[in-house]
Write a protein that holds these residues in place. Structure first.
Motif, PDB file in Angstrom:
ATOM      1  N   GLY A 166     -84.710  41.482  15.377  1.00  0.00           N
ATOM      2  CA  GLY A 166     -84.893  42.829  15.906  1.00  0.00           C
ATOM      3  C   GLY A 166     -85.459  43.763  14.848  1.00  0.00           C
ATOM      4  O   GLY A 166     -86.386  44.544  15.109  1.00  0.00           O
ATOM      5  N   GLN A 167     -84.917  43.663  13.622  1.00  0.00           N
ATOM      6  CA  GLN A 167     -85.351  44.587  12.575  1.00  0.00           C
ATOM      7  C   GLN A 167     -86.761  44.265  12.088  1.00  0.00           C
ATOM      8  O   GLN A 167     -87.537  45.174  11.824  1.00  0.00           O
ATOM      9  CB  GLN A 167     -84.331  44.592  11.438  1.00  0.00           C
ATOM     10  CG  GLN A 167     -83.007  45.197  11.935  1.00  0.00           C
ATOM     11  CD  GLN A 167     -82.034  45.502  10.843  1.00  0.00           C
ATOM     12  OE1 GLN A 167     -81.941  44.769   9.873  1.00  0.00           O
ATOM     13  NE2 GLN A 167     -81.275  46.566  11.010  1.00  0.00           N
ATOM     14  N   VAL A 168     -87.080  42.986  11.988  1.00  0.00           N
ATOM     15  CA  VAL A 168     -88.438  42.599  11.589  1.00  0.00           C
ATOM     16  C   VAL A 168     -89.436  43.098  12.645  1.00  0.00           C
ATOM     17  O   VAL A 168     -90.463  43.702  12.323  1.00  0.00           O
ATOM     18  CB  VAL A 168     -88.554  41.059  11.408  1.00  0.00           C
ATOM     19  CG1 VAL A 168     -90.011  40.636  11.277  1.00  0.00           C
ATOM     20  CG2 VAL A 168     -87.755  40.608  10.194  1.00  0.00           C
ATOM     21  N   PHE A 169     -89.072  42.889  13.911  1.00  0.00           N
ATOM     22  CA  PHE A 169     -89.948  43.349  14.990  1.00  0.00           C
ATOM     23  C   PHE A 169     -90.118  44.869  14.950  1.00  0.00           C
ATOM     24  O   PHE A 169     -91.234  45.390  15.077  1.00  0.00           O
ATOM     25  CB  PHE A 169     -89.388  42.921  16.347  1.00  0.00           C
ATOM     26  CG  PHE A 169     -90.113  43.541  17.498  1.00  0.00           C
ATOM     27  CD1 PHE A 169     -91.361  43.062  17.869  1.00  0.00           C
ATOM     28  CD2 PHE A 169     -89.573  44.628  18.186  1.00  0.00           C
ATOM     29  CE1 PHE A 169     -92.055  43.653  18.916  1.00  0.00           C
ATOM     30  CE2 PHE A 169     -90.261  45.218  19.223  1.00  0.00           C
ATOM     31  CZ  PHE A 169     -91.500  44.730  19.583  1.00  0.00           C
ATOM     32  N   ALA A 170     -89.009  45.596  14.736  1.00  0.00           N
ATOM     33  CA  ALA A 170     -89.064  47.059  14.683  1.00  0.00           C
ATOM     34  C   ALA A 170     -89.966  47.514  13.550  1.00  0.00           C
ATOM     35  O   ALA A 170     -90.748  48.463  13.682  1.00  0.00           O
ATOM     36  CB  ALA A 170     -87.649  47.626  14.507  1.00  0.00           C
ATOM     37  N   PHE A 171     -89.867  46.813  12.429  1.00  0.00           N
ATOM     38  CA  PHE A 171     -90.662  47.143  11.251  1.00  0.00           C
ATOM     39  C   PHE A 171     -92.161  46.999  11.560  1.00  0.00           C
ATOM     40  O   PHE A 171     -92.953  47.910  11.299  1.00  0.00           O
ATOM     41  CB  PHE A 171     -90.247  46.217  10.099  1.00  0.00           C
ATOM     42  CG  PHE A 171     -90.653  46.727   8.761  1.00  0.00           C
ATOM     43  CD1 PHE A 171     -90.010  47.820   8.191  1.00  0.00           C
ATOM     44  CD2 PHE A 171     -91.692  46.120   8.067  1.00  0.00           C
ATOM     45  CE1 PHE A 171     -90.385  48.299   6.957  1.00  0.00           C
ATOM     46  CE2 PHE A 171     -92.077  46.596   6.823  1.00  0.00           C
ATOM     47  CZ  PHE A 171     -91.424  47.688   6.269  1.00  0.00           C
TER      48      PHE A 171
END
Ligand SMILES: [Zn+2]
Length: 376
Positions: free
Chosen positions: A199-204
């Motif tokens: 989720g965080q990689v995608f958000a980044f």
């Protein structure tokens, strides 16, 4: 949720609208009225507000599908709140079962696909259609106030809602789908961590792309996903700490033990005086059996009060060490079907742990836990 007010109640679930939701209605009205190449004016503004309201109706259906499925699995649903970014369902006591979570997460996006398919059929039946083969014709169709334009617009929106929510990033539905699939092959915590990181990689990536392309709405969504994922991760951290509780911490220390030759009439007297319902059975230094309430009742019914403990006790039962984790104790109870387990430490009997003890502790943990949020 602060700054939101109640608009109704469906299936016992409170429907709330966040005050910021009206910003997006006004924004849509403005865009449709005066923000496009062709100025449509007030009729356009009214149409824009109508369009966004129907869109949010689809979001409500999406959230209700999550909620109904969760209710089906025994969770409680407090409320659904509509925000400009979508809907949020507040769930309590959602069972931590990957398969159930999978279905609760999937039905939301599926509902949008079903609506999309129905709109696709409706589109075929729309009278007086104009062709939309080139990109320009297509833009003309969806930016005009026509039935065809409306159905096409809603069709696209529902497909986008389904696709967006299925992105495997916490806290989107897709993140939960990912975790519940992973959790069938690895521990729940690890599966959560993988989904949080995804989720965080995608958000980044979304945030960077939004920044470079000047798509500010992407940036807002990226921030929402990033912090949503972090919150989900922290929630699981808390659970990890709690899951370190051991049998020794839940043991009923003053448990009375029985001997194999005691008649059930004596056991009944002990039950009435001490309210203890499950007993270890001791012969010499070893634990030879477990007498549960169910054994006692069955024994009294089938043989009578003169029956001996050894005749009705469980002889095939697990014993756990005081250091055994809750999860391990629970698994052993499940596997053996014996709901009361003797706890030992250094070969010495400490007492009993029962399924009721474990459930009590779990309920306590559940009540201190933040409600689970499923954003749309
Ligand atoms: Zn959803």
């Amino acid at each position: 949720m602060k700054w939101s007010f109640k608009v109704g109640r469906v299936f016992g679930i409170e429907l709330r609208i966040h005050i910021t939701f009206f910003l997006i209605v006004i924004y849509a009205a403005y865009i449709w009225g005066w923000g496009m190449q062709k100025t449509l004016g007030w009729p356009g503004a009214a149409y824009g507000a109508f369009l966004i309201s129907v869109l949010f109706l689809c979001v409500v259906i999406h959230e209700l599908c999550h909620s109904r499925m969760a209710q089906h699995y025994g969770a409680e649903v407090d409320s659904i709140t509509l925000l400009p970014i979508g809907g949020v369902s507040m769930l309590k006591n959602m069972p931590e079962d990957p398969k159930k979570e999978l279905w609760v997460s999937l039905v939301g996006p599926l509902s949008n696909l079903v609506i999309g398919a129905l709109l696709g059929i409706a589109l075929i039946l729309v009278p007086g259609k104009v062709s939309a083969e080139t990109a320009e014709q297509f833009v003309d169709v969806i930016s005009g106030i026509t039935l065809q334009g409306f159905v096409t617009y809603m069709l696209i929106i529902n497909v986008l809602l389904a696709v967006f929510n299925l992105i495997p990033a916490f806290p989107l539905d897709g993140g939960r789908v990912l975790r519940s699939i992973l959790a069938q092959y690895m521990p729940y915590m690890k599966a959560t961590r993988v989904a949080v990181t995804t989720g965080q990689v995608f958000a980044f990536i979304l945030g960077i792309a939004g920044f470079l392309l000047g798509a500010w709405i992407w940036l807002i969504i990226a921030v929402f996903i990033y912090f949503g994922a972090e919150q989900e991760g922290r929630g699981t951290e808390v659970k990890t700490v709690l899951s370190k509780l051991t049998a020794g911490q839940a043991v009923e220390a003053n448990a009375k033990a029985l001997s194999p030759g005691q008649p059930l009439s004596e056991v009944v007297a002990i039950v009435l005086h001490s309210f203890q319902e499950d007993f270890p059975v001791i012969e010499g230094d070893s634990i030879v059996g477990v007498l549960t309430r169910a054994n006692l009742i069955a024994g009294l019914h089938n043989i009578g009060p003169e029956a001996q403990v050894s005749q009705v006790m469980e002889k095939d039962f697990p014993i756990v060490e005081a250091s055994a984790l809750f999860s391990e104790v629970y698994e052993k109870m499940n596997a053996s079907g014996v709901k009361a387990v003797p706890v030992v430490e250094g070969g010495q009997l400490l007492g009993m742990v029962t399924l009721e003890h474990l459930s009590e502790v779990f309920m306590l943990l559940n009540s201190t836990e933040k409600p689970l949020q499923i954003p749309s």
